[in-house]
Design a protein around this motif. Structure first.
Motif, short mmCIF file in Angstrom:
data_model
loop_
_atom_site.label_atom_id
_atom_site.label_comp_id
_atom_site.label_asym_id
_atom_site.label_seq_id
_atom_site.Cartn_x
_atom_site.Cartn_y
_atom_site.Cartn_z
N ILE A 18 0.73 -1.16 -0.06
CA ILE A 18 -0.05 -0.05 0.19
C ILE A 18 0.76 1.22 0.03
CG2 ILE A 18 -1.55 1.13 1.14
CD1 ILE A 18 -2.65 -1.23 -0.16
N GLU A 19 1.97 1.12 0.69
CA GLU A 19 2.84 2.23 0.90
C GLU A 19 3.52 2.50 -0.54
OE1 GLU A 19 7.02 3.54 2.94
OE2 GLU A 19 5.48 2.29 4.05
N ALA A 20 4.01 1.47 -1.15
CA ALA A 20 4.62 1.55 -2.60
C ALA A 20 3.60 2.26 -3.55
CB ALA A 20 5.01 0.14 -3.18
N LEU A 21 2.13 1.69 -3.48
CA LEU A 21 1.27 2.13 -4.53
C LEU A 21 0.80 3.57 -4.32
CD1 LEU A 21 -0.93 -0.93 -4.30
CD2 LEU A 21 0.24 -0.20 -6.21
N GLY A 22 1.04 4.09 -2.92
CA GLY A 22 0.79 5.65 -2.64
C GLY A 22 -0.53 5.57 -2.14
N HIS A 23 -0.97 6.78 -2.07
CA HIS A 23 -2.33 7.21 -1.41
C HIS A 23 -3.24 7.15 -2.33
CE1 HIS A 23 -0.78 7.77 2.48
NE2 HIS A 23 0.04 8.50 2.08
N PRO A 24 -4.46 6.69 -2.11
CA PRO A 24 -5.77 6.62 -3.07
C PRO A 24 -6.14 7.89 -3.46
CG PRO A 24 -6.41 5.66 -1.18
CD PRO A 24 -5.07 5.73 -0.94
N LYS A 25 -6.34 8.23 -4.57
CA LYS A 25 -6.99 9.82 -4.99
C LYS A 25 -8.40 9.68 -4.69
CE LYS A 25 -3.25 10.44 -8.35
NZ LYS A 25 -2.91 10.08 -9.97
N GLY A 26 -9.29 8.82 -4.82
CA GLY A 26 -10.70 8.97 -4.60
C GLY A 26 -10.89 8.18 -3.55
N ILE A 27 -12.16 7.55 -3.57
CA ILE A 27 -12.61 7.11 -2.22
C ILE A 27 -12.34 5.69 -2.00
CG2 ILE A 27 -14.56 8.84 -2.14
CD1 ILE A 27 -16.48 6.64 -3.29
N ARG A 28 -11.61 5.09 -3.00
CA ARG A 28 -11.58 3.69 -2.98
C ARG A 28 -10.29 3.33 -1.92
NH1 ARG A 28 -15.57 2.20 -5.41
NH2 ARG A 28 -15.89 2.91 -7.46
N PRO A 29 -10.40 2.06 -1.55
CA PRO A 29 -9.60 1.76 -0.09
C PRO A 29 -7.73 1.99 -0.68
CG PRO A 29 -10.97 -0.21 -0.79
CD PRO A 29 -11.25 1.16 -1.75
N THR A 30 -7.42 1.62 -1.80
CA THR A 30 -6.23 1.69 -2.35
C THR A 30 -6.06 2.24 -3.49
OG1 THR A 30 -5.81 -0.38 -3.54
CG2 THR A 30 -5.67 -0.75 -1.26
N ALA A 31 -4.97 3.02 -3.74
CA ALA A 31 -4.39 3.37 -5.16
C ALA A 31 -4.64 2.35 -6.21
CB ALA A 31 -3.03 3.81 -5.08
N LEU A 32 -4.25 0.98 -5.94
CA LEU A 32 -4.73 -0.11 -6.83
C LEU A 32 -6.44 -0.21 -7.33
CD1 LEU A 32 -3.69 -2.28 -8.64
CD2 LEU A 32 -3.89 -3.86 -6.42
N HIS A 33 -7.07 0.16 -6.36
CA HIS A 33 -8.50 0.19 -6.73
C HIS A 33 -8.83 1.45 -7.60
CE1 HIS A 33 -8.57 -2.50 -3.29
NE2 HIS A 33 -9.93 -2.86 -3.76
N ASP A 34 -8.21 2.74 -7.31
CA ASP A 34 -8.15 3.75 -8.03
C ASP A 34 -7.70 3.40 -9.74
OD1 ASP A 34 -9.14 5.37 -6.36
OD2 ASP A 34 -7.25 6.34 -5.69
N VAL A 35 -6.61 2.71 -9.81
CA VAL A 35 -6.11 2.45 -11.14
C VAL A 35 -7.18 1.57 -11.82
CG1 VAL A 35 -4.27 1.24 -12.51
CG2 VAL A 35 -3.43 2.77 -10.21
N ALA A 36 -7.30 0.55 -11.07
CA ALA A 36 -8.58 -0.47 -11.71
C ALA A 36 -9.80 0.31 -12.15
CB ALA A 36 -8.76 -1.67 -10.72
N GLU A 37 -9.98 1.10 -11.17
CA GLU A 37 -11.49 1.83 -11.54
C GLU A 37 -11.23 2.60 -13.04
OE1 GLU A 37 -14.76 5.32 -9.78
OE2 GLU A 37 -13.01 4.44 -8.52
N GLU A 38 -10.28 3.38 -13.09
CA GLU A 38 -10.08 4.18 -14.27
C GLU A 38 -9.83 3.34 -15.69
OE1 GLU A 38 -6.19 6.41 -13.79
OE2 GLU A 38 -7.14 7.19 -11.96
N LEU A 39 -9.44 1.97 -15.19
CA LEU A 39 -9.54 1.05 -16.48
C LEU A 39 -11.06 0.56 -16.90
CD1 LEU A 39 -6.40 -0.96 -15.73
CD2 LEU A 39 -6.72 0.72 -17.67
N ILE A 40 -11.61 0.40 -15.81
CA ILE A 40 -13.20 -0.02 -16.09
C ILE A 40 -14.18 0.73 -16.14
CG2 ILE A 40 -14.76 -1.54 -14.55
CD1 ILE A 40 -12.50 -2.76 -13.10
N ARG A 41 -14.21 1.98 -15.43
CA ARG A 41 -15.24 2.96 -15.81
C ARG A 41 -15.77 3.16 -17.16
NH1 ARG A 41 -17.90 6.48 -12.65
NH2 ARG A 41 -16.97 5.81 -10.64
N PRO A 42 -14.56 3.31 -18.26
CA PRO A 42 -14.92 3.61 -19.33
C PRO A 42 -15.84 2.69 -20.21
CG PRO A 42 -12.75 4.27 -19.15
CD PRO A 42 -13.25 3.32 -17.93
N HIS A 43 -15.63 1.64 -19.68
CA HIS A 43 -16.48 0.27 -20.24
C HIS A 43 -17.84 0.14 -19.52
CE1 HIS A 43 -12.95 -0.71 -22.70
NE2 HIS A 43 -12.37 -0.80 -21.64
#
Length: 148
Positions: free
Chosen positions: A94-119
């Motif tokens: 979690i520290e390596a990924l950085g802090h989430p920008k959105g309301i998601r629990p981790t920055a990984l969730h933010d990255v995944a959401e950015e990929l999925i949302r357009p679909h």
């Protein structure tokens, strides 16, 4: 046209899709008559995660010539399994990924959401077509039963 994310089932679909992608599954859309189609693959997540990690100030840019993305896959596995399974390794991921920008629990969730949302709308249309095909099949079956 209503944006699928704004429908009652949209947020649940997005949440499930993010978690599925992080766990290494494709995010798919159904087809009315046939095999589902992949909207986002784990490979896409790993590539986006490599870009995300390269942008972190506390991590030196990673070499991404290796298309296997072992570091990104490792981080996805650790985050997917959670703190109870990995303890300190989870906290470090979690520290390596950085802090989430959105309301998601981790920055990984933010990255995944950015990929999925357009679909989302593509999934919504495919799901509606699938449901319509099921209703048509049920109606045809009912008519056959009534005729018999």
């Amino acid at each position: 046209m209503t944006y699928f994310i704004d429908t009652p089932e949209g947020p649940d679909w997005l949440h499930d899709a993010i978690n599925s992608l992080i766990c290494g599954d494709n995010v798919t859309a159904p087809r009315a008559h046939g095999k589902s189609v992949a909207l986002v693959t784990p490979q896409s997540l790993w590539e986006a995660l490599a870009e995300h990690l390269g942008a972190q100030e506390n991590i030196a840019p990673l070499l991404t010539d290796n298309r296997e993305f072992p570091i990104e896959r490792l981080l996805c596995e650790i985050v997917a399994d959670g703190r109870r399974v990995h303890g300190t390794a989870y906290d470090l991921a979690i520290e390596a990924l950085g802090h989430p920008k959105g309301i998601r629990p981790t920055a990984l969730h933010d990255v995944a959401e950015e990929l999925i949302r357009p679909h989302a709308n593509e999934y919504g249309r495919a799901r509606a077509e699938e449901l319509e095909a099921e209703r048509a099949a049920d109606l045809a079956e009912q008519r056959r039963a009534d005729a018999a």
